[in-house]
Design an enzyme around this catalytic site. Structure first.
Site, mmCIF file in Angstrom:
data_model
loop_
_atom_site.group_PDB
_atom_site.id
_atom_site.type_symbol
_atom_site.label_atom_id
_atom_site.label_comp_id
_atom_site.label_asym_id
_atom_site.label_seq_id
_atom_site.Cartn_x
_atom_site.Cartn_y
_atom_site.Cartn_z
ATOM 1 C CG HIS A 240 -1.932 0.997 1.312
ATOM 2 N ND1 HIS A 240 -1.674 2.321 1.580
ATOM 3 C CD2 HIS A 240 -3.274 0.902 1.123
ATOM 4 C CE1 HIS A 240 -2.808 2.997 1.563
ATOM 5 N NE2 HIS A 240 -3.798 2.166 1.281
ATOM 6 C CB CYS A 278 -4.079 3.478 -2.139
ATOM 7 S SG CYS A 278 -5.158 4.546 -1.151
ATOM 8 C CG HIS A 305 -7.300 0.833 -1.498
ATOM 9 N ND1 HIS A 305 -6.606 1.121 -0.339
ATOM 10 C CD2 HIS A 305 -7.580 -0.482 -1.458
ATOM 11 C CE1 HIS A 305 -6.474 0.011 0.364
ATOM 12 N NE2 HIS A 305 -7.043 -0.982 -0.289
ATOM 13 C CG ASP A 348 -9.595 3.706 0.846
ATOM 14 O OD1 ASP A 348 -9.970 3.171 1.907
ATOM 15 O OD2 ASP A 348 -8.495 4.252 0.707
ATOM 16 C CG HIS A 349 -11.238 6.272 3.647
ATOM 17 N ND1 HIS A 349 -10.197 7.128 3.826
ATOM 18 C CD2 HIS A 349 -10.821 5.076 4.118
ATOM 19 C CE1 HIS A 349 -9.174 6.483 4.370
ATOM 20 N NE2 HIS A 349 -9.530 5.233 4.541
ATOM 21 C CE1 TYR A 365 -11.958 1.268 5.109
ATOM 22 C CE2 TYR A 365 -10.895 2.483 6.870
ATOM 23 C CZ TYR A 365 -10.840 1.839 5.654
ATOM 24 O OH TYR A 365 -9.647 1.774 4.974
HETATM 25 C C1 DNO Z 1 -6.704 3.319 5.908
HETATM 26 C C2 DNO Z 1 -6.028 2.316 5.100
HETATM 27 C C3 DNO Z 1 -4.660 1.876 5.565
HETATM 28 C C4 DNO Z 1 -4.289 0.588 4.862
HETATM 29 C C5 DNO Z 1 -2.964 0.025 5.248
HETATM 30 C C6 DNO Z 1 -2.597 -1.147 4.384
HETATM 31 O O1 DNO Z 1 -7.837 3.585 5.733
HETATM 32 O O2 DNO Z 1 -5.987 2.690 3.770
HETATM 33 O O3 DNO Z 1 -4.660 1.684 6.934
HETATM 34 O O4 DNO Z 1 -5.220 -0.379 5.151
HETATM 35 O O5 DNO Z 1 -1.976 0.979 5.182
HETATM 36 O O6 DNO Z 1 -1.531 -1.854 4.936
#
Ligand code: DNO
Length: 394
Positions: A240, A278, A305, A348-349, A365
């Site tokens: 990531h 991401c 992501h 993501d989020h 989340y």
């Molecule tokens: C937060 C996430 C990070 C991610 C880690 C992966 O929302 O994007 O905590 O899960 O960095 O190892």
């Protein structure tokens, strides 16, 4: 892309039944109860996998199999911890869970200074304020020579903030930066830990003398040890990017840019050594052109992501709508659907909205905000697939 959702296990108030109703195909999760550094046993993996399958879904991605600090700074017990990591990876491979996300950020994972930034429409979003972060660094952690990492204009604002900030705001800042955003992802500090600042400063001290070159060296060492097992069991490891993608608190960060991604992919040039793309993390660095990165690295991307940010000139950033901002998600969907169409993708989020505002979800989340973003991304995916189908017919 495969639609997946980050689910925090059986204790998550969002159930598998709910996720099926909103069209989910796969689950992204981890053995959240196993302490960082301990072996993930085959039994524990199979138990969770069967549970997910009995809910009509599949365990598509592990996020994350955490890399212990000692592996990152090269401590005395790193061999034992790498062995444990290898055993966990092999067990995941044997169980058929083949995509494994991790990160290589020292001490602190993702960083925000405000988890309730109010939008004009009454919803809330996550925010990073550079001056508040510098305040945390210089006045709360009291890191030696920290001021040198900020410009004199920034330091003036930090001194001004010191005159007005209340004790409650200071506590909130500590809680946000090193507790609330970290605990739920198997981070170093958990809710209820006494004196988080002291714990955090002890962790920072472990990295004294570790610069970017040394951290790269340690990542390469780790990859050289674990990738052969990933290859043997057909597991795709995918790092990531650092969030945000720049050095913080005197710590190096090494997955921040095109050059960094190129470096680690070549450090161990195997298809099993991949990237978690991401878009949110990458877009919060003004040096990154996110669609250009996607074009270049789609072939080595193993997990996506989808999230976006807006960045202000001073370096502050806010999590943006999934349809706008520097992430350019519409373009990214076009790129990934064309170049690597079977990748697992999670929204993501999401913003905090409606009935979720007073519920205590992990930051970023919540259910309704992510569902809303998912509907937007679903629409983009349908449009892009339609565009592609039309092109073949024309
Ligand atoms: C937060 C996430 C990070 C991610 C880690 C992966 O929302 O994007 O905590 O899960 O960095 O190892």
């Amino acid at each position: 892309m495969e639609k997946t959702w980050r689910w925090f296990g059986k204790k998550d108030p969002i159930t598998l039944e709910m996720l099926r109703q909103i069209g989910m195909e796969g689950i992204v999760t981890a053995l959240h109860d196993v302490p960082n550094g301990e072996v993930w046993t085959l039994d524990a993996i199979l138990e969770l996998k069967n549970y997910i399958e009995s809910g009509g879904l599949r365990w598509s991605v592990v996020e994350s199999l955490p890399v212990s600090e000692s592996i990152k700074y090269g401590g005395k017990d790193r061999e034992r911890l790498i062995e444990n990591y290898i055993t966990g990876l092999a067990n995941l491979g044997k169980a058929g869970v083949k995509t494994v996300c991790y990160n290589f950020m020292p001490v602190i994972d993702w960083i925000r200074t405000d988890l309730h930034r109010k939008n004009a429409d009454g919803t809330y979003t996550l925010f990073f304020d550079k001056i508040r972060f510098a305040y945390f660094d210089c006045f709360i952690l009291k890191r030696k020579n920290a001021e040198k990492d900020y410009s004199s204009e920034e330091m003036e604002q930090v001194y001004a903030l010191d005159k007005t900030i209340t004790e409650a705001e200071k506590d909130e800042l500590i809680h946000t930066i090193i507790v609330k955003t970290q605990g739920f992802i198997n981070g170093n500090i958990r809710e209820g830990d006494q004196n988080p600042v002291a714990i955090f400063n002890r962790l920072l001290a472990l990295y004294d003398g570790i610069d970017k070159a040394q951290l790269r060296e340690n990542m390469k060492y780790f990859l050289e040890r674990v990738i052969p097992t990933a290859e043997k069991y057909g597991v795709n490891l995918c790092v990531h990017p650092d969030d945000p993608p720049f050095p913080v608190l005197g710590l190096p960060r090494i997955v921040t840019s095109e050059e960094d991604i190129d470096w680690f992919l070549n450090a161990v040039d195997s298809p099993n050594n991949g990237l978690t793309f991401c878009a949110g993390s990458l877009s919060s660095g003004l040096h990154n052109d996110v669609p250009a990165l996607a074009k270049r690295f789609a072939g080595r991307t193993r997990f996506v992501h989808l999230r976006s940010t807006d960045v202000e000139k001073n370096g502050n950033f806010v999590e943006a709508s999934h349809l706008g901002g520097r992430g350019h998600l519409i373009e990214l969907v076009r790129i990934f659907e064309k170049e690597n169409p079977n990748l697992p993708m999670r929204v993501d989020h999401g913003k905090l909205m409606l009935d979720d505002i007073h519920k205590s979800y992990n930051p970023g989340y919540s259910f309704l905000g992510r569902m809303y973003a998912l509907a937007q991304v679903d629409g983009i995916m349908a449009t892009v697939r339609n565009e592609m189908a039309l092109k073949t017919f024309l």
